[in-house]
Write an enzyme that holds these catalytic residues in place. Structure first.
Site, PDB file in Angstrom:
ATOM      1  N   GLN B 222       0.829  -1.207   0.000  1.00 32.75           N
ATOM      2  CA  GLN B 222       0.000   0.000   0.000  1.00 32.75           C
ATOM      3  C   GLN B 222       0.862   1.254   0.000  1.00 32.75           C
ATOM      4  O   GLN B 222       0.338   2.359  -0.070  1.00 32.75           O
ATOM      5  CB  GLN B 222      -0.895   0.000   1.238  1.00 32.75           C
ATOM      6  CG  GLN B 222      -1.826  -1.201   1.320  1.00 32.75           C
ATOM      7  CD  GLN B 222      -2.604  -1.284   2.617  1.00 32.75           C
ATOM      8  OE1 GLN B 222      -2.727  -2.353   3.188  1.00 32.75           O
ATOM      9  NE2 GLN B 222      -3.152  -0.164   3.098  1.00 32.75           N
ATOM     10  N   ARG B 372      -7.983  -0.957   8.506  1.00 38.27           N
ATOM     11  CA  ARG B 372      -9.076  -0.062   8.090  1.00 38.27           C
ATOM     12  C   ARG B 372      -9.395   0.933   9.201  1.00 38.27           C
ATOM     13  O   ARG B 372     -10.536   1.090   9.623  1.00 38.27           O
ATOM     14  CB  ARG B 372     -10.306  -0.880   7.698  1.00 38.27           C
ATOM     15  CG  ARG B 372     -11.167  -0.139   6.685  1.00 38.27           C
ATOM     16  CD  ARG B 372     -12.157  -0.978   5.958  1.00 38.27           C
ATOM     17  NE  ARG B 372     -12.857  -0.135   5.000  1.00 38.27           N
ATOM     18  CZ  ARG B 372     -13.645  -0.573   4.049  1.00 38.27           C
ATOM     19  NH1 ARG B 372     -13.851  -1.848   3.898  1.00 38.27           N
ATOM     20  NH2 ARG B 372     -14.249   0.254   3.224  1.00 38.27           N
ATOM     21  N   CYS B 373      -8.340   1.596   9.655  1.00 35.16           N
ATOM     22  CA  CYS B 373      -8.449   2.423  10.851  1.00 35.16           C
ATOM     23  C   CYS B 373      -7.264   3.364  10.872  1.00 35.16           C
ATOM     24  O   CYS B 373      -6.156   2.972  10.570  1.00 35.16           O
ATOM     25  CB  CYS B 373      -8.410   1.478  12.058  1.00 35.16           C
ATOM     26  SG  CYS B 373      -7.936   2.224  13.601  1.00 35.16           S
ATOM     27  N   GLU B 742     -12.731   4.444   6.302  1.00 35.76           N
ATOM     28  CA  GLU B 742     -12.663   3.646   7.515  1.00 35.76           C
ATOM     29  C   GLU B 742     -13.749   3.970   8.531  1.00 35.76           C
ATOM     30  O   GLU B 742     -13.863   3.299   9.557  1.00 35.76           O
ATOM     31  CB  GLU B 742     -11.276   3.831   8.135  1.00 35.76           C
ATOM     32  CG  GLU B 742     -10.202   3.353   7.170  1.00 35.76           C
ATOM     33  CD  GLU B 742      -8.806   3.832   7.497  1.00 35.76           C
ATOM     34  OE1 GLU B 742      -8.669   4.938   8.031  1.00 35.76           O
ATOM     35  OE2 GLU B 742      -7.866   3.093   7.216  1.00 35.76           O
TER      36      GLU B 742
END
Lengths: 155, 788
Positions: B222, B372-373, B742
């Site tokens: 990523q 996802r945070c 998120e």
């Protein structure tokens, strides 16, 4: 090594494979059709779903030798003459995909299911796709897309 | 929001269908395992079956006899190049391959390189490793006991299992508020270790060219630019300096934070390619993925809330133990070892707060990725939103009403939180009002009362979260010293088409579409004519990558700023073409016209052509711009989620009957994509709330190491989501946008947990740790005598 022959997306292939070769690896690595993905080792995720003689199967759980003589359809065989299959169109129109990794298997499962049940309810679509995991979309738009494709194909 | 541009241009606010879809829908995505290079070899990994122990010997001889096996690499082999250790993104250290000790189950022990996938797996089965098991430390509380073995004795000065202590807030002032408060409620809670479980696992193809000394690594990352820099730091001493490394992140089959860190498999594949001079592919299988990497959370929190008798919140105190496993290998900004946990005061105004986190080592794989945070925001929000409900139940007030009475009022923005954040904008009551209206809150409360009278168990859960995103301003935010800006480079071609490259990397978020819409919004070029590229360090400008919902707040902003620079130049060209002064021009998307003479105009495409063919005297040719955007502040999206659950008294099963999510992410680029992000996030919220956990037994065995045991939600457990939004623009972001990827993962778990507790509150239940599995619920029903 075993000699296998099968028709994949309408094209006849013959090849020598180790008996243990998984169908998904045969499709991906020998036929170089990499649209079908592998997501798990336990037949849980359905990313590798294809049609074998019209039935949706998880190709990580089928040996290539078991598909000897079969007619196989993968995501690459969904469109015909450049026209997308109604399921492909519906996934695009309804934002039924994000990262795209589960999408080929998801669409093949949907195509297989709509062949069995051309006018499903939302609940039936959810049940039919239970064996295909998606981590991005929350299924909402996938279900919507399959229902839209059913409408499109029925009209 | 009414779009400013036409459907032909398709700028912000249009639900443009995704530009990336056609390749994915036709099986032409290019994921890591789809990449095949001439002469490529396969690498597979021997992993430790035990959680802690000595390696007495590794015998590769039988493996080397397997047809197709070319080499077996061990820690000793890497030690010769000083490549057996690597730094983590948190400046901790981690073994690449061990030379003498294994520290967690599924740790990489040796690598087999072979001519095919199957031969490599055969080789792995034939490697014999002789282990001497030791008693592992699995419980993080036991890791702090005095007689606990020091797990990281390899680190100079390490005398216990503590990694770091972090705190925020005024402890003494907070303690005083608690002493004076009418009501104090307390909950202990565990947000357990979970796994990102992207459907694509991790992998890479390392391609070292021994003639040129050049390395290309195609990898599931990523953050390709940051990874290239890390690789240069790790392997610079063997000649791999940064200009000789190219990292390419191809299509990514879901990332969710799990594809930010550098895992040993990547490094071993690179080492193997260097040693053998051939391309080497490493692809994890699912069980390796679920057992060795991409783990998140694992915060043990003791939360206390101080309030007046009528429920006005006065203070918050949280003490946390963070289980990081064998190494601190998370990917948080360096000055924020506990991430942005200090967002824990959430949507509520209060006098004081104090939060502390102690991190410890255990014999588990490294954990703590920002799944996802935006770095521990999930843990913080869960803690606050649960304890707010505890307070509501304690004083007998409706949980929604208690929240409303404590919201930071919209007039108070920008709002200075007691733990140091400056919230940019918010209107929490508006989101609450909309959520209550959409779900029919008062009717549901009446239905619940009727059902309770009939002994049926129905619960309503509310969560009003505030996130902190967009890391971040360079004065505070860096990873390994690299400031957390992001970038865009936009080039407009002579025919008015464009290419835009960014330092981020989409993993399904739809950047190829939304970034094109940003350029379209600012330049009036049709989004269809803007080609977006990311992920190749040889071509894209340097950026820190996509995670923590930072793409729109940072790279998206950079795209807008670069486009504005181009528009400024185009304006000069337009003035030249129409022979007027620049001040006499008016801009509307795609067109400059002369004030008062609207029939005299030139298009942005005319300006682009002129930039290469007919320039004002002295102007540099071309029409392009690059922007490195250093955000002035973070963004603070928020929302209210309300859900309804029904509990089966016979099985303890929780069914989410309805779920309404009202989000406010500021101005919206593509409503369809934003809604899709919410749907996905909600599903990744329902998972940890009800099903997902990576538990370990006392020997350190992972008890959820395959998709047979790690239960991610299917289409059957997932309800049809009901979404809505309010719009409170960010005052500092060039587009007024805040980021959204998120929010739902953060907001959904406490909403569901609150609903289950709400269903059981009349039985005296104040808390249940997630995942709230049927057996946990059934035990309570049985204990309370209400099981059927």
């Amino acid at each position: 090594m075993k000699r296998v022959s099968m028709t994949v997306n309408g094209v006849r292939h013959e090849a020598d494979v180790e008996s243990r070769t998984l169908l998904v690896h045969f499709i991906r690595e020998q036929l170089e059709l990499t649209g079908t993905n592998v997501g798990c080792d336990t037949s849980s995720c359905g990313a590798c779903t294809i049609l074998m003689n019209g039935q949706s199967v998880k190709s990580c759980t089928v040996l290539a030798v078991q598909a000897d003589g079969a007619a196989v359809t993968t995501v690459e065989g969904l469109a015909s003459n450049g026209d997308w299959h109604p399921v492909q169109k519906a996934f695009h129109e309804n934002h039924g995909l994000q990262c795209g990794f589960c999408t080929p298997g998801m669409m093949m499962a949907a195509v297989g299911y709509l062949d069995e049940n051309p006018a499903p309810t939302e609940e039936e679509v959810r049940l039919a796709l239970e064996g295909n995991l998606c981590r991005c979309t929350g299924y909402h738009n996938i279900v919507k897309a399959v229902l839209a494709a059913a409408d499109d194909m029925g009209s | 929001m009414t779009p400013k541009t036409s459907a032909d241009i398709c700028g912000m606010g249009h639900s443009m269908k995704r530009k990336e879809d056609p390749r994915f829908l036709q099986g032409k995505g290019n994921y890591i395992d789809d990449i095949v290079l001439p002469g490529m070899l396969w690498l597979d990994i021997v992993r430790s079956p035990i959680a802690y122990g000595k390696i007495k010997g590794i015998d590769s001889s039988k493996a080397l006899e397997v047809p197709g096996v070319l080499a077996v690499l061990t820690g000793k082999d890497l030690e010769a190049y000083n490549l057996h250790w690597m730094p983590t993104l948190m400046s901790d250290t981690q073994m690449v391959l061990p030379t003498d000790t294994v520290m967690y189950q599924a740790q990489e022990v040796a690598a087999v390189i072979a001519t095919s996938r199957y031969a490599a797996a055969d080789g792995v089965a034939a490697v014999e490793v002789d282990y001497e098991p030791m008693k592992p430390v699995i419980d993080p509380f036991k890791a702090l006991e005095e007689d606990a073995p020091v797990l990281r004795s390899d680190k100079d000065g390490q005398t216990d299992n503590r990694i770091w202590h972090w705190e925020a807030g005024d402890k003494a002032a907070t303690d005083k508020v608690f002493e004076e408060a009418d009501v104090v409620v307390r909950e202990r809670m565990h947000v357990p270790r979970i796994h990102v479980a992207s459907i694509e696992t991790c992998g890479c193809v390392a391609d070292f060219n021994p003639v040129e000394g050049h390395l290309t690594v195609y990898m599931t990352t990523q953050a390709p630019h940051a990874i290239r820099t890390v690789l240069a730091l790790v392997a610079g001493h063997v000649g791999l300096s940064e200009e000789k490394i190219r990292v390419v992140s191809p299509d990514i089959g879901g990332g969710f934070g799990g594809k930010v860190p550098v895992y040993p498999g990547y490094v071993v594949a690179i080492a193997a390619s260097v040693v053998l001079g051939k391309p080497v592919k490493w692809i994890e299988d699912r069980m390796e993925n679920l057992q060795a990497d991409s783990f998140a959370r694992d915060y043990h929190m003791a939360a206390e809330l101080a309030a007046d008798a009528d429920g006005k919140i006065r203070g918050l105190r949280i003490k946390t133990l963070a289980d990081h496993g064998y190494s601190d290998a998370q990917a948080a900004p360096s000055k924020f070892p506990a991430g942005l946990f200090s967002i824990c005061t959430g949507s509520y105004d209060m006098e004081q707060a104090y939060a502390e986190v102690d991190a410890v080592y255990t014999n588990k794989p490294p954990g703590g990725v920002a799944y996802r945070c935006s770095f521990r925001v999930t843990e913080a929000v869960h803690c606050m939103e649960r304890v707010v409900d505890t307070l509501a139940h304690r004083i007998g007030k409706d949980p929604a009403e208690l929240r409303e009475e404590n919201f930071i009022p919209k007039e108070a923005f920008p709002y200075q939180s007691p733990l140091g954040w400056e919230y940019d904008s918010g209107d929490y009551q508006a989101a609450m009002d909309k959520a209550k209206e959409m779900i029919g809150y008062d009717d549901l409360r009446r239905e619940q009362a009727e059902k309770r009278a009939r002994s049926e168990l129905m619960g309503i859960g509310v969560c009003s979260f505030t996130e902190v995103l967009g890391a971040g301003p360079s004065k505070d935010f860096d990873i390994l010293g690299i400031k957390m800006f992001d970038s865009a480079e936009v080039r407009v071609h002579p025919t008015g088409k464009a290419i835009a490259r960014f330092g981020t990397k989409s993993q399904g978020q739809g950047h190829e579409t939304t970034y094109a819409q940003i350029i379209a919004e600012e330049l009036g070029l049709p989004a269809a004519h803007v080609q977006v590229e990311e992920g190749d360090t040889d071509t894209a400008p340097y950026g820190l990558g996509t995670y923590a919902s930072r793409s729109t707040p940072t790279a998206g902003a950079a795209g807008a700023m670069a486009a504005r620079q181009i528009r400024d130049k185009a304006s000069k060209i337009a003035a030249h073409l129409m022979e007027v002064s620049e001040e006499d021009l008016e801009w509307e998307p795609g067109k400059f016209s002369v004030k008062g003479a609207p029939d005299r105009s030139v298009t942005i495409q005319d300006c682009a052509f002129a930039a290469y063919t007919n320039l004002p005297e002295g102007m540099e040719p071309g029409l392009e711009a690059t922007n490195y955007y250093d955000p002035p502040n973070l963004t603070f999206p928020f929302g209210t989620y309300i859900c309804v659950v029904d509990i089966d008294r016979g099985t303890g099963e929780v069914t989410v009957r309805r779920f309404v999510a009202v989000d406010d992410c500021g101005n919206i680029i593509n409503p369809m994509i934003v809604q899709g992000q919410i749907h996905g996030g909600l599903t990744q919220g329902i998972g940890p709330a009800l099903f997902e956990e990576i538990p370990y037994d006392e020997d350190g065995n992972n008890l959820a190491g395959s998709f047979m045991d790690y239960l991610v939600p299917t289409s059957m457990e997932t309800p049809a989501w009901e979404t809505g939004h309010t719009i409170t623009p960010s005052p500092h972001h060039p587009l007024g946008a805040k980021g959204v990827g998120e929010s739902a993962t953060v907001g959904a778990p406490p909403a569901i947990a609150n609903a289950v507790v709400d269903a059981l509150a009349h039985l005296g239940v104040t808390h249940l740790d997630i995942p709230i599995t049927p057996d946990k619920v059934w035990d309570i029903l049985n204990e309370k005598g209400v099981a059927e």
